[in-house]
Design an enzyme around this catalytic site. Sequence first.
Site, PDB file in Angstrom:
ATOM      1  N   ASP A  74      71.120 -15.046  79.559  1.00 31.26           N
ATOM      2  CA  ASP A  74      70.718 -13.771  78.972  1.00 31.26           C
ATOM      3  C   ASP A  74      71.948 -13.167  78.320  1.00 31.26           C
ATOM      4  O   ASP A  74      72.991 -13.015  78.954  1.00 31.26           O
ATOM      5  CB  ASP A  74      70.177 -12.846  80.060  1.00 31.26           C
ATOM      6  CG  ASP A  74      69.599 -11.561  79.513  1.00 31.26           C
ATOM      7  OD1 ASP A  74      69.299 -11.489  78.302  1.00 31.26           O
ATOM      8  OD2 ASP A  74      69.442 -10.606  80.302  1.00 31.26           O
ATOM      9  N   ASN A  82      72.221  -5.741  67.324  1.00 24.86           N
ATOM     10  CA  ASN A  82      70.972  -5.794  66.556  1.00 24.86           C
ATOM     11  C   ASN A  82      70.622  -4.401  66.025  1.00 24.86           C
ATOM     12  O   ASN A  82      70.189  -4.256  64.887  1.00 24.86           O
ATOM     13  CB  ASN A  82      69.856  -6.343  67.449  1.00 24.86           C
ATOM     14  CG  ASN A  82      68.849  -7.170  66.707  1.00 24.86           C
ATOM     15  OD1 ASN A  82      69.141  -7.763  65.685  1.00 24.86           O
ATOM     16  ND2 ASN A  82      67.647  -7.225  67.236  1.00 24.86           N
ATOM     17  N   HIS A  87      68.864  -6.396  61.994  1.00 22.66           N
ATOM     18  CA  HIS A  87      68.245  -7.638  62.460  1.00 22.66           C
ATOM     19  C   HIS A  87      68.817  -8.880  61.786  1.00 22.66           C
ATOM     20  O   HIS A  87      68.867  -9.945  62.388  1.00 22.66           O
ATOM     21  CB  HIS A  87      66.727  -7.583  62.304  1.00 22.66           C
ATOM     22  CG  HIS A  87      66.087  -6.611  63.240  1.00 22.66           C
ATOM     23  ND1 HIS A  87      65.929  -6.856  64.576  1.00 22.66           N
ATOM     24  CD2 HIS A  87      65.600  -5.362  63.014  1.00 22.66           C
ATOM     25  CE1 HIS A  87      65.359  -5.822  65.152  1.00 22.66           C
ATOM     26  NE2 HIS A  87      65.144  -4.888  64.238  1.00 22.66           N
ATOM     27  N   ASP A  91      70.024 -11.935  63.921  1.00 22.01           N
ATOM     28  CA  ASP A  91      69.496 -13.284  63.680  1.00 22.01           C
ATOM     29  C   ASP A  91      70.626 -14.283  63.457  1.00 22.01           C
ATOM     30  O   ASP A  91      70.609 -15.393  63.998  1.00 22.01           O
ATOM     31  CB  ASP A  91      68.557 -13.291  62.470  1.00 22.01           C
ATOM     32  CG  ASP A  91      67.239 -12.569  62.725  1.00 22.01           C
ATOM     33  OD1 ASP A  91      66.971 -12.205  63.890  1.00 22.01           O
ATOM     34  OD2 ASP A  91      66.487 -12.374  61.757  1.00 22.01           O
ATOM     35  N   ASP A 117      66.767 -12.693  73.248  1.00 22.33           N
ATOM     36  CA  ASP A 117      68.156 -13.120  73.437  1.00 22.33           C
ATOM     37  C   ASP A 117      68.322 -13.918  74.725  1.00 22.33           C
ATOM     38  O   ASP A 117      69.387 -13.909  75.344  1.00 22.33           O
ATOM     39  CB  ASP A 117      69.095 -11.911  73.416  1.00 22.33           C
ATOM     40  CG  ASP A 117      68.858 -10.934  74.560  1.00 22.33           C
ATOM     41  OD1 ASP A 117      67.813 -11.051  75.254  1.00 22.33           O
ATOM     42  OD2 ASP A 117      69.708 -10.061  74.784  1.00 22.33           O
TER      43      ASP A 117
END
Length: 175
Positions: A74, A82, A87, A91, A117
């Site tokens: 995690d 983000n 985004h 990404d 994530d």
Amino acid sequence: SCAPMHTPAGEIMGGVLVLHDVTESREIHRKLLWQVEHDDLTSLMNRRSFEERLARSLGSKRAGDFPMTLLYIDLNQFKPINDTAGHAAGDELLRHLARLMQSRIRDTDLLARMWGDEFAILLRACPDERAAGIARDIRDSIGRLQFQWEGTRYSVGASIGVVHIPPHWSTLDEC
């Protein structure tokens, strides 16, 4: 496909052969199958495919398959990146981290993006000590990463859960 041609007396006088090029339909089928089994963003295996392969590995164990270890990763500090950088930055970071993790495992191991994530790795035929070392290496590599986006550097970390799978576990529920 082919079919015989007969004379009025019933004798075979030839045949009809019909050919159909299936190259395009096979390529479409291959691409669709890949999309069903992989994450679009990272090109890693997706959760469904990972869980199916993990279940198969557990259900068809051979002596050489053990020990197996499941790593659940995690990312820490991903959401602020983000949210602040956008985004597109998130990404790109996920794609970069996917390549980084892939470079830290063997070809026989399974790496998947589970959701958002979160990632999972199945280390097959990997002794517990080596699996712990791989987990530390991945965690440390992610922690050392300085992700740069539009002139700003971002740091990210990772929390990794490690489950050494005992030989008597045979179902996904036991993991």
